[in-house]
Write a protein that holds these residues in place. Structure first.
Motif, mmCIF file in Angstrom:
data_model
loop_
_atom_site.group_PDB
_atom_site.id
_atom_site.type_symbol
_atom_site.label_atom_id
_atom_site.label_comp_id
_atom_site.label_asym_id
_atom_site.label_seq_id
_atom_site.Cartn_x
_atom_site.Cartn_y
_atom_site.Cartn_z
ATOM 1 N N MET A 21 0.825 -1.206 0.000
ATOM 2 C CA MET A 21 0.000 0.000 0.000
ATOM 3 C C MET A 21 0.864 1.264 0.000
ATOM 4 N N LEU A 22 1.946 1.259 0.766
ATOM 5 C CA LEU A 22 2.838 2.416 0.795
ATOM 6 C C LEU A 22 3.465 2.662 -0.570
ATOM 7 N N VAL A 23 3.944 1.601 -1.205
ATOM 8 C CA VAL A 23 4.574 1.737 -2.518
ATOM 9 C C VAL A 23 3.552 2.197 -3.556
ATOM 10 N N ALA A 24 2.339 1.617 -3.514
ATOM 11 C CA ALA A 24 1.316 1.972 -4.493
ATOM 12 C C ALA A 24 0.900 3.433 -4.365
ATOM 13 N N ILE A 25 0.640 3.883 -3.145
ATOM 14 C CA ILE A 25 0.197 5.264 -2.953
ATOM 15 C C ILE A 25 1.332 6.246 -3.236
ATOM 16 N N ALA A 26 2.573 5.868 -2.869
ATOM 17 C CA ALA A 26 3.713 6.728 -3.178
ATOM 18 C C ALA A 26 3.905 6.836 -4.687
ATOM 19 N N ALA A 27 3.751 5.717 -5.410
ATOM 20 C CA ALA A 27 3.908 5.730 -6.862
ATOM 21 C C ALA A 27 2.843 6.595 -7.529
ATOM 22 N N VAL A 28 1.601 6.458 -7.055
ATOM 23 C CA VAL A 28 0.524 7.293 -7.603
ATOM 24 C C VAL A 28 0.782 8.760 -7.279
ATOM 25 N N GLY A 29 1.288 9.028 -6.076
ATOM 26 C CA GLY A 29 1.590 10.403 -5.695
ATOM 27 C C GLY A 29 2.661 11.024 -6.570
ATOM 28 N N LEU A 30 3.710 10.264 -6.872
ATOM 29 C CA LEU A 30 4.773 10.770 -7.744
ATOM 30 C C LEU A 30 4.262 10.972 -9.170
ATOM 31 N N THR A 31 3.397 10.050 -9.622
ATOM 32 C CA THR A 31 2.855 10.151 -10.978
ATOM 33 C C THR A 31 1.942 11.362 -11.136
ATOM 34 N N THR A 32 1.159 11.644 -10.111
ATOM 35 C CA THR A 32 0.208 12.759 -10.177
ATOM 36 C C THR A 32 0.782 14.061 -9.610
ATOM 37 N N ALA A 33 2.035 14.013 -9.160
ATOM 38 C CA ALA A 33 2.726 15.185 -8.594
ATOM 39 C C ALA A 33 2.069 15.696 -7.322
ATOM 40 N N THR A 34 1.338 14.807 -6.636
ATOM 41 C CA THR A 34 0.698 15.233 -5.388
ATOM 42 C C THR A 34 1.644 15.143 -4.201
ATOM 43 N N HIS A 35 2.892 14.749 -4.446
ATOM 44 C CA HIS A 35 3.868 14.729 -3.357
ATOM 45 C C HIS A 35 4.354 16.133 -3.024
ATOM 46 N N PHE A 36 4.024 17.120 -3.884
ATOM 47 C CA PHE A 36 4.396 18.499 -3.570
ATOM 48 C C PHE A 36 3.312 19.511 -3.919
ATOM 49 N N ASP A 37 2.207 19.058 -4.516
ATOM 50 C CA ASP A 37 1.154 19.994 -4.893
ATOM 51 C C ASP A 37 -0.212 19.337 -4.745
ATOM 52 N N ARG A 38 -1.263 20.155 -4.839
ATOM 53 C CA ARG A 38 -2.626 19.650 -4.719
ATOM 54 C C ARG A 38 -2.975 18.768 -5.909
ATOM 55 N N LEU A 39 -3.888 17.830 -5.682
ATOM 56 C CA LEU A 39 -4.371 16.975 -6.756
ATOM 57 C C LEU A 39 -5.135 17.816 -7.772
ATOM 58 N N ALA A 40 -4.857 17.599 -9.040
ATOM 59 C CA ALA A 40 -5.530 18.357 -10.103
ATOM 60 C C ALA A 40 -7.033 18.092 -10.053
ATOM 61 N N PRO A 41 -7.863 19.134 -10.178
ATOM 62 C CA PRO A 41 -9.325 18.941 -10.141
ATOM 63 C C PRO A 41 -9.823 17.928 -11.163
ATOM 64 N N SER A 42 -9.177 17.869 -12.325
ATOM 65 C CA SER A 42 -9.610 16.913 -13.348
ATOM 66 C C SER A 42 -9.401 15.476 -12.887
ATOM 67 N N LEU A 43 -8.298 15.215 -12.176
ATOM 68 C CA LEU A 43 -8.039 13.870 -11.649
ATOM 69 C C LEU A 43 -8.983 13.540 -10.494
ATOM 70 N N LEU A 44 -9.298 14.551 -9.690
ATOM 71 C CA LEU A 44 -10.242 14.346 -8.589
ATOM 72 C C LEU A 44 -11.606 13.939 -9.130
ATOM 73 N N ARG A 45 -12.052 14.617 -10.181
ATOM 74 C CA ARG A 45 -13.352 14.282 -10.782
ATOM 75 C C ARG A 45 -13.314 12.942 -11.511
ATOM 76 N N ARG A 46 -12.165 12.589 -12.051
ATOM 77 C CA ARG A 46 -12.068 11.358 -12.838
ATOM 78 C C ARG A 46 -11.974 10.110 -11.963
ATOM 79 N N PHE A 47 -11.256 10.197 -10.828
ATOM 80 C CA PHE A 47 -11.009 9.014 -10.007
ATOM 81 C C PHE A 47 -11.636 9.075 -8.614
ATOM 82 N N GLY A 48 -12.082 10.262 -8.179
ATOM 83 C CA GLY A 48 -12.667 10.395 -6.860
ATOM 84 C C GLY A 48 -14.058 9.782 -6.777
ATOM 85 N N PHE A 49 -14.510 9.590 -5.538
ATOM 86 C CA PHE A 49 -15.827 8.979 -5.314
ATOM 87 C C PHE A 49 -16.764 9.980 -4.675
#
Length: 210
Positions: A21-49
């Motif tokens: 779980m740590l590796v998966a969430i860290a990998a997604v964070g690096l891919t989406t650049a959320t390790h240093f910035d807010r999640l893009a609204p488009s990604l929030l709408r696309r994958f959020g619940f």
């Protein structure tokens, strides 16, 4: 160039689900650049619940939402909570029971929350109802709060009673504070989810006692 092994091999064997779980969430964070910035609204709408996704049948969001965070401080807080809560649960009750606790509580929390919001209430403002129904949420917090509830319930008395009272009181206070201080990007839905997930983890621990 070989990377140094940071974690002892025996530790990885004891908590494989936590590491995954740590590796998966860290990998997604690096891919989406959320390790240093807010999640893009488009990604929030696309994958959020959001609760209305139950009506549209878009159930895959129940899973995808758990691997994303809102970014920044939320990203690192999620990693820390998974390391502590899920790691302690896995060491205490084993890998498969922890998988059940994390994903079972995560899914049950989102379903319960959605069903509760589907019940009409004259005591809630119409704007709040619309916000809670349509606000997209992401994060693994329901799962790791479920694991935290499981770990607390597995403690001996009187430590268990104090942990349940303190953590439950903090979650309730956060929910009340958020409800009384509404704003546009309110995390009220997340606070409701935390207050559902924690006692679900406690209840699950009682069922797993044998």
């Amino acid at each position: 160039m070989k990377l140094p092994v940071v974690l002892p091999r025996g530790f990885v064997r004891r908590v494989p689900f936590t590491i995954v779980m740590l590796v998966a969430i860290a990998a997604v964070g690096l891919t989406t650049a959320t390790h240093f910035d807010r999640l893009a609204p488009s990604l929030l709408r696309r994958f959020g619940f959001a609760p209305f996704h139950l009506h549209t049948g878009d159930l895959v969001r129940l899973l995808t939402s758990a691997f994303l965070t809102l970014g920044g401080w939320s990203f690192y807080r999620s990693l820390a909570m998974i390391a502590v809560c899920v790691g302690l649960a896995e060491k205490r009750v084993g890998t498969w029971r922890t998988v059940l606790a994390f994903w079972g509580v995560h899914l049950a929390t989102l379903l319960i929350q959605s069903l509760l919001l589907a019940i009409p209430s004259r005591h809630l403002d119409v704007l709040w109802i619309n916000l809670l129904h349509t606000e997209h949420d992401v994060g693994p917090s329901a799962g790791y709060y479920g694991c935290l509830g499981l770990v607390c319930q597995k403690q001996s008395e009187p430590r268990r009673r104090w942990l349940l009272a303190i953590i439950g009181g903090i979650l309730l206070a956060r929910l009340i504070w958020t409800a009384l201080s509404p704003h546009r990007h309110s995390p009220l839905a997340a606070e409701i989810a935390h207050l559902i997930a924690f006692p679900l983890g406690v209840a699950l621990a009682k069922r797993l006692r044998g």
